[in-house]
Design a protein around this motif. Structure first.
Motif, short mmCIF file in Angstrom:
data_model
loop_
_atom_site.label_atom_id
_atom_site.label_comp_id
_atom_site.label_asym_id
_atom_site.label_seq_id
_atom_site.Cartn_x
_atom_site.Cartn_y
_atom_site.Cartn_z
N GLN A 18 -3.05 4.87 9.38
CA GLN A 18 -3.40 3.63 8.81
C GLN A 18 -4.76 3.70 8.30
O GLN A 18 -5.38 2.71 8.15
CB GLN A 18 -3.45 2.58 9.83
N GLN A 97 -2.91 -6.40 13.52
CA GLN A 97 -2.54 -5.03 13.86
C GLN A 97 -3.41 -4.49 15.00
O GLN A 97 -2.95 -3.67 15.81
CB GLN A 97 -2.68 -4.14 12.62
N ALA A 134 -2.71 5.72 3.90
CA ALA A 134 -2.20 4.35 3.94
C ALA A 134 -2.40 3.73 2.58
O ALA A 134 -3.48 3.82 2.00
CB ALA A 134 -2.94 3.55 5.00
N CYS A 137 -0.81 -2.76 3.05
CA CYS A 137 -0.72 -3.52 4.30
C CYS A 137 -0.42 -4.96 3.91
O CYS A 137 -1.15 -5.56 3.13
CB CYS A 137 -2.05 -3.42 5.05
N GLN A 139 0.52 -8.59 5.61
CA GLN A 139 0.67 -9.32 6.87
C GLN A 139 0.97 -10.79 6.60
O GLN A 139 0.39 -11.39 5.71
CB GLN A 139 -0.63 -9.22 7.69
N THR A 175 7.81 3.01 4.50
CA THR A 175 7.43 1.62 4.78
C THR A 175 8.00 1.21 6.12
O THR A 175 9.19 1.41 6.39
CB THR A 175 7.98 0.68 3.69
N HIS A 190 3.93 -7.49 10.00
CA HIS A 190 2.95 -6.52 9.50
C HIS A 190 3.74 -5.40 8.83
O HIS A 190 4.40 -4.62 9.48
CB HIS A 190 2.14 -6.00 10.69
N ARG A 191 3.69 -5.41 7.49
CA ARG A 191 4.38 -4.36 6.75
C ARG A 191 3.35 -3.35 6.31
O ARG A 191 2.28 -3.71 5.82
CB ARG A 191 5.11 -4.94 5.54
N PHE A 192 3.67 -2.09 6.50
CA PHE A 192 2.69 -1.04 6.30
C PHE A 192 3.34 0.08 5.52
O PHE A 192 4.49 0.44 5.79
CB PHE A 192 2.25 -0.53 7.68
N ARG A 193 2.63 0.59 4.55
CA ARG A 193 3.20 1.68 3.75
C ARG A 193 2.24 2.85 3.76
O ARG A 193 1.04 2.69 3.52
CB ARG A 193 3.44 1.21 2.30
N ASN B 59 -8.89 -5.02 5.25
CA ASN B 59 -8.10 -6.22 5.48
C ASN B 59 -8.97 -7.34 6.09
O ASN B 59 -8.92 -8.49 5.67
CB ASN B 59 -6.94 -5.87 6.42
#
Lengths: 354, 138
Positions: A18, A97, A134, A137, A139, A175, A190-193, B59
């Motif tokens: 991340q 996160q 990463a 992100c 959220q 993802t 929380h989507r994270f790629r 973020n």
């Protein structure tokens, strides 16, 4: 990113990687080109079979939501909002996160990343896609997190992309989506790629872009001495000056102390009209030199020998047409380009499309 | 009070010096101990010219930028960011934002398009949805 292919070991439970971004340029991987959709890609078929499988199951936050971690976060971010202070403090939503991270010690065995996710990353590592970056992100916050809330989370492998070629290298986007609960209530998603990729081969100058790219690359400075100072003085006034022998009137360029035709030492100057044609040219492919290329990519770029209307020739860049459209005989016109605050150069603009 | 906000409004830019301290403090506050965010030597071994900011800090900074503008009673509903050029020590991150939509009951859900540029290029592109409540604007 971890260009050296760092292993996946962080304790955050759902994913490593991340962290970061492309080391070398401003392009995120999402701009990558799709491989031809019809090209067979057995690895993709295996990878995509993991979609829908868990990435983490029944993970637990190592600490309940708490004021000290909130305060440390706000201090780090320079966030002075009163929403995160005092008796009614809530956690900054963007900490979502952070509450799920395993920290240095990691999550207890069996509660962090799932076996399926480990396998997926292992397949990618095994195929040479060892680096990770990463890229995204996303959220959503369903309810505020307050001190004392107990955090639990589950995550799913949402998608694996087809193989893409990005500026960092070729790889696959993975993802995941994590659902975070607080005291058993949904609190956020929380989507994270990440991009798992094989670093593109680069020459050493590009692999180590610290100085050359963080600060905009500059063209080399001209060496100005008493024999050519008049030329650069002319450039400063946006005049391209050609030397003329006062004994035999022969024009000469570049500037020299004496006349090649009669050995005369006295000279004056003639201002070029600015009209010219490409007499010859080369295209620089390698090594790259970003300062010479308007796109900053380091080339390819064209270097031309321009024959001025007065008959002498000068080396310079052709602007206004792509490098591969420069042709012998192409009509050009002089202009002056300020490449940076301290340097102006004569360049030649193509006056037709080539 | 939401009349105060219109589509097209620009938020004042926020310039954040990207210090080594910010990068390290942000990484640790977000519980991210990846060495590329605190150990320059190991970062270089991995091909990065220096340590660089982690995505969680970016973020957090985007969230701070929005709440600084809309006030402590506003609530973030969604923050979606995409990263580009890394934030290395010594750079400056310049965040800008523009209201692109007003939605929901009494148009109290505000969608803001956020960008953050540094010397290398565009570090972050994002979309934030923030809820402002009656009497709650800054």
């Amino acid at each position: 990113m971890k260009p050296g292919g760092q292993g996946v070991r962080d304790g955050q439970g759902v994913r490593d990687g991340q962290d970061g971004q492309g080391v070398r340029d401003g392009q995120d991987g999402q701009d990558g080109q799709d491989m031809r959709a019809d090209a067979p890609d057995p690895l993709y078929e295996r990878l995509t079979s993991y979609a829908g499988r868990p990435a983490a199951t029944a993970g637990t936050g190592k600490d309940p939501v708490n004021l000290p971690m909130i305060r440390h976060w706000c201090e780090a971010m320079g966030d002075t909002s009163t929403a995160y202070q005092g008796p009614d403090a809530v956690a900054p939503p963007t900490m979502l996160q952070a509450w799920t991270m395993g920290g240095l010690a990691g999550h207890p065995r069996g509660t962090g990343r799932s076996a399926a996710y480990d396998e997926l990353l292992g397949l990618l590592d095994g195929a040479g896609y060892t680096s990770v970056v990463a890229t995204d992100c996303e959220q959503e916050y369903l309810r505020p997190l307050r001190p004392g809330d107990l955090i639990t989370f589950d995550a799913v492998i949402e998608a694996v992309s087809r193989r893409k070629t990005t500026k960092l290298g070729t790889g696959y986007f993975v993802t995941t989506r994590m659902d975070v609960s607080a005291d058993g209530e949904p609190a956020g998603t929380h989507r994270f790629r990440i991009l798992k990729y094989r670093p593109a081969q680069r020459n050493p100058a590009q692999r180590n872009p610290a100085k050359s790219e963080r600060e905009a690359p500059l063209r080399p400075r001209p060496v100005i001495n008493r024999d050519n100072a008049g030329f650069w003085a002319g450039v400063a006034e946006h005049r391209l000056l050609i030397q003329r022998c006062t004994d035999c009137a022969t024009l000469r360029f570049p500037w020299l102390p004496g006349c090649n035709a009669c050995a005369g030492q006295e000279w004056d100057t003639v201002e070029a009209s600015g009209e010219g044609t490409v007499f010859s040219h080369v295209v620089m492919h390698h090594p790259s030199f970003p300062a010479f290329d308007p796109s900053g990519e380091g080339g390819p770029y064209a270097v031309a020998l321009i024959e001025l209307a007065e008959g002498v020739r000068i080396v310079g860049n052709v602007v206004g047409v792509p490098y591969d459209k420069v042709r012998i005989g192409l009509p050009v016109r002089l202009e002056f380009l300020r490449t940076d605050p301290d340097l102006e150069l004569p360049v030649f603009r193509a006056s037709e499309g080539g | 009070m939401t009349e105060a906000y219109r589509v097209g409004d620009e938020l004042p830019p926020l310039e954040i010096p990207v210090t080594r301290t910010l990068i390290v403090a942000g990484a640790i506050a977000s519980r991210d101990y990846q060495d590329v965010h605190h150990d320059a030597e190991l970062a270089r071994e991995k091909g990065s010219p220096d340590i660089f900011m982690n995505i969680l800090t970016t973020n957090g900074l985007v969230g701070r930028y929005i709440i600084d503008h809309f006030g402590p009673a506003a609530a973030l509903r969604k923050v979606a960011i995409r990263l580009g050029a890394p934030n290395y020590p010594g750079d400056v991150l310049r965040l800008t934002g523009q209201i692109v939509a007003l939605e929901g009951e009494s148009r109290a859900l505000i969608e803001v398009a956020v960008t953050g540029d540094n010397r290398i290029g565009r570090h972050v592109t994002g979309k934030v949805i923030v809820a402002v409540t009656e009497g709650g604007d800054a």
